[in-house]
Design a protein around this motif. Structure first.
Motif, short mmCIF file in Angstrom:
data_model
loop_
_atom_site.label_atom_id
_atom_site.label_comp_id
_atom_site.label_asym_id
_atom_site.label_seq_id
_atom_site.Cartn_x
_atom_site.Cartn_y
_atom_site.Cartn_z
N ASN A 102 0.82 -1.21 0.00
CA ASN A 102 0.00 0.00 0.00
C ASN A 102 0.85 1.27 0.00
OD1 ASN A 102 -2.34 -1.53 -0.03
ND2 ASN A 102 -2.59 -1.48 2.19
N LEU A 103 1.93 1.27 0.78
CA LEU A 103 2.81 2.44 0.84
C LEU A 103 3.50 2.66 -0.51
CD1 LEU A 103 3.75 4.66 2.73
CD2 LEU A 103 5.57 3.13 3.53
N SER A 104 3.87 1.59 -1.17
CA SER A 104 4.51 1.71 -2.48
C SER A 104 3.57 2.37 -3.48
CB SER A 104 4.94 0.34 -2.99
OG SER A 104 5.96 -0.19 -2.18
N TYR A 105 2.34 1.93 -3.52
CA TYR A 105 1.37 2.53 -4.45
C TYR A 105 0.99 3.95 -4.03
CZ TYR A 105 1.01 -1.73 -7.15
OH TYR A 105 1.30 -2.82 -7.95
N LYS A 106 0.97 4.20 -2.73
CA LYS A 106 0.69 5.56 -2.25
C LYS A 106 1.75 6.53 -2.78
CE LYS A 106 0.36 8.39 1.86
NZ LYS A 106 0.56 8.48 3.30
N HIS A 107 2.98 6.05 -2.87
CA HIS A 107 4.08 6.89 -3.36
C HIS A 107 4.31 6.72 -4.86
CE1 HIS A 107 4.89 8.34 0.60
NE2 HIS A 107 5.13 7.13 1.06
N HIS A 108 3.31 6.18 -5.55
CA HIS A 108 3.27 6.13 -7.01
C HIS A 108 4.22 5.14 -7.67
CE1 HIS A 108 0.59 9.51 -6.64
NE2 HIS A 108 1.48 10.11 -5.90
N ALA A 109 4.45 3.99 -7.01
CA ALA A 109 5.18 2.91 -7.69
C ALA A 109 4.36 2.51 -8.91
CB ALA A 109 5.36 1.72 -6.76
N ASN A 110 5.04 2.12 -9.97
CA ASN A 110 4.33 1.70 -11.17
C ASN A 110 3.82 0.27 -11.06
OD1 ASN A 110 6.40 3.89 -12.03
ND2 ASN A 110 4.70 3.98 -13.46
N CYS A 111 4.50 -0.55 -10.27
CA CYS A 111 3.98 -1.86 -9.93
C CYS A 111 4.79 -2.43 -8.77
CB CYS A 111 3.95 -2.81 -11.13
SG CYS A 111 5.52 -3.39 -11.71
N TYR A 112 4.25 -3.47 -8.16
CA TYR A 112 4.86 -4.10 -6.99
C TYR A 112 4.92 -5.59 -7.25
CZ TYR A 112 5.86 -4.89 -2.02
OH TYR A 112 6.46 -5.23 -0.84
N ILE A 113 6.12 -6.15 -7.20
CA ILE A 113 6.31 -7.58 -7.45
C ILE A 113 7.06 -8.19 -6.27
CG2 ILE A 113 7.42 -9.29 -8.94
CD1 ILE A 113 7.16 -7.21 -11.23
N THR A 114 6.47 -9.24 -5.70
CA THR A 114 7.14 -9.97 -4.64
C THR A 114 8.05 -11.01 -5.29
OG1 THR A 114 5.26 -9.65 -3.18
CG2 THR A 114 6.82 -11.36 -2.57
N LYS A 115 9.32 -10.98 -4.92
CA LYS A 115 10.29 -11.92 -5.49
C LYS A 115 9.95 -13.35 -5.10
CE LYS A 115 14.16 -8.83 -4.67
NZ LYS A 115 15.38 -8.70 -3.85
N PRO A 116 9.84 -14.21 -6.08
CA PRO A 116 9.65 -15.63 -5.75
C PRO A 116 10.91 -16.20 -5.10
CG PRO A 116 9.05 -15.17 -8.04
CD PRO A 116 9.75 -13.96 -7.51
N VAL A 117 10.73 -17.19 -4.24
CA VAL A 117 11.84 -17.81 -3.53
C VAL A 117 12.63 -18.76 -4.43
CG1 VAL A 117 12.47 -19.28 -1.57
CG2 VAL A 117 10.66 -17.57 -1.32
N GLU A 118 11.93 -19.54 -5.24
CA GLU A 118 12.58 -20.50 -6.12
C GLU A 118 13.29 -19.79 -7.28
OE1 GLU A 118 12.78 -23.80 -5.55
OE2 GLU A 118 11.68 -23.44 -3.69
N VAL A 119 14.49 -20.24 -7.62
CA VAL A 119 15.29 -19.60 -8.66
C VAL A 119 14.56 -19.55 -10.00
CG1 VAL A 119 17.43 -19.74 -10.01
CG2 VAL A 119 17.49 -20.13 -7.55
N ASN A 120 13.99 -20.66 -10.42
CA ASN A 120 13.29 -20.68 -11.72
C ASN A 120 12.10 -19.72 -11.74
OD1 ASN A 120 15.07 -22.46 -12.88
ND2 ASN A 120 13.83 -24.26 -12.42
N ASP A 121 11.39 -19.65 -10.62
CA ASP A 121 10.26 -18.72 -10.52
C ASP A 121 10.75 -17.27 -10.54
OD1 ASP A 121 8.54 -20.89 -10.37
OD2 ASP A 121 8.42 -20.84 -8.18
N ALA A 125 9.88 -14.40 -13.25
CA ALA A 125 9.37 -13.07 -12.89
C ALA A 125 10.15 -11.98 -13.60
CB ALA A 125 9.43 -12.87 -11.37
N ILE A 126 11.47 -12.12 -13.66
CA ILE A 126 12.31 -11.15 -14.37
C ILE A 126 11.96 -11.15 -15.85
CG2 ILE A 126 14.68 -10.53 -15.03
CD1 ILE A 126 13.98 -9.96 -12.07
N SER A 127 11.74 -12.33 -16.40
CA SER A 127 11.33 -12.43 -17.80
C SER A 127 10.00 -11.73 -18.03
CB SER A 127 11.25 -13.90 -18.20
OG SER A 127 10.81 -14.03 -19.52
N GLY A 128 9.08 -11.87 -17.09
CA GLY A 128 7.78 -11.20 -17.18
C GLY A 128 7.92 -9.69 -17.14
N ILE A 129 8.82 -9.21 -16.28
CA ILE A 129 9.09 -7.77 -16.21
C ILE A 129 9.61 -7.29 -17.56
CG2 ILE A 129 10.63 -6.01 -15.23
CD1 ILE A 129 10.49 -7.63 -12.58
N GLU A 130 10.56 -8.03 -18.11
CA GLU A 130 11.12 -7.67 -19.42
C GLU A 130 10.05 -7.65 -20.50
OE1 GLU A 130 15.64 -9.37 -19.38
OE2 GLU A 130 14.01 -10.80 -19.64
#
Length: 143
Positions: A102-121, A125-130
């Motif tokens: 919520n704080l990130s979006y309040k300060h106008h982040a363009n999106c919020y992604i929680t890093k997956p724990v597993e390396v392949n995941d 996620a990085i590929s999805g960002i790209e």
């Protein structure tokens, strides 16, 4: 297509290595810069100190939990300054806290992604960002 400059703001060496390796596989990214704490990120973004000749990034990947200045503080300063407010900021963090989201979006982040724990995941996620931010979205110019 113009090359893309990404600033990765991350203090975890393992995540820096994984992220930069995943990003470097892309041909359209011609520069990846890394800042390891919030103060260094702000110096880079606002061209202060050792970074007075730094190139303005086209996209910022910003961790929430950083030494010296938190990702929230960095985000707020970026988005509240006319010189940098246009730069898309993606919060890329291990925190799944509702408060952080919520704080990130309040300060106008363009999106919020929680890093997956597993390396392949994580790599997926990085590929999805790209795919989204570099192939679909039209980024603003840094002029």
């Amino acid at each position: 297509m113009k090359g893309i400059h990404i600033l990765l703001v991350e203090d975890n060496e393992g995540d820096i290595l994984l992220t930069t390796e995943a990003l470097e596989e892309r041909k359209i990214i011609n520069k990846i810069s890394v800042a390891k704490d919030g103060k260094e990120a702000l110096d880079f973004i606002f061209k202060e100190g050792a970074y007075k000749n730094a190139t303005t990034p086209d996209l910022i990947l910003l961790d929430v939990n950083l030494p010296k200045k938190s990702g929230h503080e960095v985000l707020q300063l970026i988005k509240n300054d006319d010189r940098t407010a246009h730069i898309p900021v993606i919060m890329l963090t291990t925190s799944s806290s509702e408060t952080d989201i919520n704080l990130s979006y309040k300060h106008h982040a363009n999106c919020y992604i929680t890093k997956p724990v597993e390396v392949n995941d994580f790599l997926e996620a990085i590929s999805g960002i790209e795919d989204f931010w570099l192939n679909i979205v039209k980024l603003p110019t840094n002029e």
